[in-house]
Design an enzyme around this catalytic site. Structure first.
Site, PDB file in Angstrom:
ATOM      1  N   HIS A  91     -14.090   1.146   8.691  1.00 16.21           N
ATOM      2  CA  HIS A  91     -13.541   0.354   7.586  1.00 16.21           C
ATOM      3  C   HIS A  91     -13.367  -1.074   8.089  1.00 16.21           C
ATOM      4  O   HIS A  91     -12.420  -1.400   8.773  1.00 16.21           O
ATOM      5  CB  HIS A  91     -12.197   0.959   7.176  1.00 16.21           C
ATOM      6  CG  HIS A  91     -11.459   0.182   6.128  1.00 16.21           C
ATOM      7  ND1 HIS A  91     -11.978  -0.073   4.884  1.00 16.21           N
ATOM      8  CD2 HIS A  91     -10.234  -0.384   6.153  1.00 16.21           C
ATOM      9  CE1 HIS A  91     -11.098  -0.750   4.178  1.00 16.21           C
ATOM     10  NE2 HIS A  91     -10.030  -0.955   4.932  1.00 16.21           N
ATOM     11  N   ILE A 121      -3.460   5.005   6.990  1.00 12.49           N
ATOM     12  CA  ILE A 121      -4.007   3.933   6.160  1.00 12.49           C
ATOM     13  C   ILE A 121      -3.959   2.614   6.931  1.00 12.49           C
ATOM     14  O   ILE A 121      -4.722   1.698   6.677  1.00 12.49           O
ATOM     15  CB  ILE A 121      -3.217   3.810   4.836  1.00 12.49           C
ATOM     16  CG1 ILE A 121      -3.284   5.122   4.059  1.00 12.49           C
ATOM     17  CG2 ILE A 121      -3.739   2.662   3.989  1.00 12.49           C
ATOM     18  CD1 ILE A 121      -2.431   5.139   2.809  1.00 12.49           C
ATOM     19  N   ALA A 133     -15.272   3.645  -2.967  1.00  7.94           N
ATOM     20  CA  ALA A 133     -14.832   3.488  -4.359  1.00  7.94           C
ATOM     21  C   ALA A 133     -15.183   2.104  -4.877  1.00  7.94           C
ATOM     22  O   ALA A 133     -15.639   1.951  -6.021  1.00  7.94           O
ATOM     23  CB  ALA A 133     -13.328   3.738  -4.464  1.00  7.94           C
ATOM     24  N   ARG A 134     -14.992   1.097  -4.045  1.00 11.10           N
ATOM     25  CA  ARG A 134     -15.333  -0.268  -4.452  1.00 11.10           C
ATOM     26  C   ARG A 134     -16.823  -0.412  -4.708  1.00 11.10           C
ATOM     27  O   ARG A 134     -17.238  -1.084  -5.659  1.00 11.10           O
ATOM     28  CB  ARG A 134     -14.886  -1.259  -3.373  1.00 11.10           C
ATOM     29  CG  ARG A 134     -13.393  -1.442  -3.310  1.00 11.10           C
ATOM     30  CD  ARG A 134     -12.985  -2.298  -2.136  1.00 11.10           C
ATOM     31  NE  ARG A 134     -11.559  -2.596  -2.187  1.00 11.10           N
ATOM     32  CZ  ARG A 134     -10.859  -3.005  -1.143  1.00 11.10           C
ATOM     33  NH1 ARG A 134     -11.443  -3.181   0.032  1.00 11.10           N
ATOM     34  NH2 ARG A 134      -9.560  -3.248  -1.258  1.00 11.10           N
ATOM     35  N   ASP A 174      10.984   2.951   6.247  1.00 10.22           N
ATOM     36  CA  ASP A 174      10.535   1.593   6.532  1.00 10.22           C
ATOM     37  C   ASP A 174      11.626   0.909   7.352  1.00 10.22           C
ATOM     38  O   ASP A 174      12.799   1.255   7.225  1.00 10.22           O
ATOM     39  CB  ASP A 174      10.297   0.824   5.223  1.00 10.22           C
ATOM     40  CG  ASP A 174       9.440  -0.414   5.412  1.00 10.22           C
ATOM     41  OD1 ASP A 174       8.316  -0.428   4.884  1.00 10.22           O
ATOM     42  OD2 ASP A 174       9.883  -1.369   6.076  1.00 10.22           O
ATOM     43  N   ASN A 210      -4.454  -0.473   9.187  1.00  7.08           N
ATOM     44  CA  ASN A 210      -5.677  -1.058   9.741  1.00  7.08           C
ATOM     45  C   ASN A 210      -5.518  -1.428  11.216  1.00  7.08           C
ATOM     46  O   ASN A 210      -4.438  -1.809  11.622  1.00  7.08           O
ATOM     47  CB  ASN A 210      -6.058  -2.317   8.954  1.00  7.08           C
ATOM     48  CG  ASN A 210      -6.756  -1.972   7.668  1.00  7.08           C
ATOM     49  OD1 ASN A 210      -7.566  -1.063   7.626  1.00  7.08           O
ATOM     50  ND2 ASN A 210      -6.432  -2.696   6.616  1.00  7.08           N
ATOM     51  N   PRO A 211      -6.593  -1.357  11.979  1.00  7.72           N
ATOM     52  CA  PRO A 211      -7.885  -0.770  11.652  1.00  7.72           C
ATOM     53  C   PRO A 211      -7.762   0.757  11.686  1.00  7.72           C
ATOM     54  O   PRO A 211      -7.499   1.340  12.749  1.00  7.72           O
ATOM     55  CB  PRO A 211      -8.818  -1.299  12.720  1.00  7.72           C
ATOM     56  CG  PRO A 211      -7.942  -1.626  13.881  1.00  7.72           C
ATOM     57  CD  PRO A 211      -6.587  -1.952  13.321  1.00  7.72           C
ATOM     58  N   SER A 223       5.721   2.939  18.437  1.00 15.17           N
ATOM     59  CA  SER A 223       7.183   2.950  18.349  1.00 15.17           C
ATOM     60  C   SER A 223       7.748   4.138  17.578  1.00 15.17           C
ATOM     61  O   SER A 223       8.933   4.437  17.698  1.00 15.17           O
ATOM     62  CB  SER A 223       7.682   1.641  17.719  1.00 15.17           C
ATOM     63  OG  SER A 223       7.389   1.607  16.326  1.00 15.17           O
ATOM     64  N   LYS A 233      14.239  -2.390   1.185  1.00 16.10           N
ATOM     65  CA  LYS A 233      12.956  -2.096   0.543  1.00 16.10           C
ATOM     66  C   LYS A 233      12.873  -0.609   0.200  1.00 16.10           C
ATOM     67  O   LYS A 233      12.433  -0.238  -0.888  1.00 16.10           O
ATOM     68  CB  LYS A 233      11.806  -2.522   1.462  1.00 16.10           C
ATOM     69  CG  LYS A 233      10.433  -2.207   0.959  1.00 16.10           C
ATOM     70  CD  LYS A 233      10.030  -3.077  -0.209  1.00 16.10           C
ATOM     71  CE  LYS A 233       8.538  -2.889  -0.494  1.00 16.10           C
ATOM     72  NZ  LYS A 233       8.207  -3.148  -1.870  1.00 16.10           N
ATOM     73  N   ASP A 241     -13.633   1.658   0.433  1.00 15.58           N
ATOM     74  CA  ASP A 241     -14.849   0.867   0.345  1.00 15.58           C
ATOM     75  C   ASP A 241     -15.914   1.579  -0.496  1.00 15.58           C
ATOM     76  O   ASP A 241     -16.636   0.946  -1.260  1.00 15.58           O
ATOM     77  CB  ASP A 241     -15.399   0.583   1.745  1.00 15.58           C
ATOM     78  CG  ASP A 241     -14.330  -0.024   2.627  1.00 15.58           C
ATOM     79  OD1 ASP A 241     -13.927  -1.161   2.359  1.00 15.58           O
ATOM     80  OD2 ASP A 241     -13.882   0.657   3.559  1.00 15.58           O
ATOM     81  N   VAL A 257       0.831  -1.214   0.000  1.00 17.88           N
ATOM     82  CA  VAL A 257       0.000   0.000   0.000  1.00 17.88           C
ATOM     83  C   VAL A 257       0.863   1.260   0.000  1.00 17.88           C
ATOM     84  O   VAL A 257       0.620   2.189  -0.771  1.00 17.88           O
ATOM     85  CB  VAL A 257      -0.969  -0.001   1.200  1.00 17.88           C
ATOM     86  CG1 VAL A 257      -1.709   1.319   1.314  1.00 17.88           C
ATOM     87  CG2 VAL A 257      -1.955  -1.160   1.071  1.00 17.88           C
ATOM     88  N   ARG A 280     -10.169  -6.925  10.172  1.00 18.35           N
ATOM     89  CA  ARG A 280      -9.165  -5.865  10.306  1.00 18.35           C
ATOM     90  C   ARG A 280      -8.843  -5.604  11.778  1.00 18.35           C
ATOM     91  O   ARG A 280      -7.768  -5.153  12.109  1.00 18.35           O
ATOM     92  CB  ARG A 280      -9.649  -4.600   9.615  1.00 18.35           C
ATOM     93  CG  ARG A 280      -9.574  -4.709   8.104  1.00 18.35           C
ATOM     94  CD  ARG A 280     -10.129  -3.472   7.436  1.00 18.35           C
ATOM     95  NE  ARG A 280     -10.040  -3.605   6.000  1.00 18.35           N
ATOM     96  CZ  ARG A 280     -10.961  -4.182   5.245  1.00 18.35           C
ATOM     97  NH1 ARG A 280     -12.035  -4.697   5.795  1.00 18.35           N
ATOM     98  NH2 ARG A 280     -10.808  -4.253   3.943  1.00 18.35           N
TER      99      ARG A 280
END
Length: 195
Positions: A176, A119, A151-152, A35, A121-122, A102, A40, A149, A14, A89
């Site tokens: 969500h 972004i 948009a979906r 990260d 979750n939850p 952290s 990565k 959701d 994401v 979630r």
């Protein structure tokens, strides 16, 4: 002119998509990726630099630490662990809280004075935790909530009706996750009720 800077904490699936979208749309001048997996970050930065080399705008992309996010206008939090397709979630809550606990304080202590977008979750619950940890007012800590959701839902309605999704207004409400719902009485097509 002020540099438009966005930091992203967590560049997994994401977070990497978020970074790519921001870079190619040209709405940021600088992206700072953070990260725990340093390789990565290096790989994502290189991929983004390669992508923007063909675009008509410039975007500086670099990796950094939590403290390097201090000058960002927005910090997007997209950390977490994918727990499988059949989970709630809410199952991610304990791990997600540990993660944000952290680093949010470190970002704020470094001098960050922008906006957090959550972004992870939850997301609604984690946004509340980020607000609590940061001490920021609710007007500076947002969650993506049921945006995805909604948009979906519009995508499914467009597919099922044959109507362009831009002509549909539909959204989901609630958290969500499993408790969200679609207020069908508010779905419209070109301003007219769906029914």
């Amino acid at each position: 002119m002020k540099t438009r800077s966005v930091g992203i904490v967590g560049v997994g699936h994401v977070g990497a998509h978020c970074a790519y979208s921001l870079a190619v749309q040209g709405i940021v001048d600088e992206l700072v990726l953070v990260d725990v997996k340093e390789q990565k970050v290096i790989s994502e930065c290189q991929d983004l630099r390669d992508s923007v080399s063909y675009l008509p705008h410039r975007v500086e992309v670099r990796g950094g630490t939590y403290e390097d996010l201090k000058d960002c206008d927005i910090v997007v939090i997209s950390v977490g662990t994918i727990m499988g397709e059949d989970h709630s979630r809410l199952a991610e809550l304990k791990h997600s809280v540990e993660l944000v606990n952290s680093f949010v304080g470190r970002i704020v202590k470094a001098g960050f004075d922008g906006i957090f977008i959550v972004i992870t979750n939850p997301c609604d619950i984690i946004a509340r935790q980020v607000q609590k940890l940061s001490g920021f007012p609710s007007s500076r800590v947002f969650a993506t909530g049921t945006g995805l959701d909604s948009a979906r839902l519009r995508t499914v309605l467009a597919r099922e009706t044959g109507i362009d999704h831009k002509s549909l207004v539909a959204y989901t409400m609630g958290e969500h996750g499993d408790s969200q719902m679609a207020p069908w009485s508010h779905v419209t097509v070109n301003g007219k009720p769906l029914d």
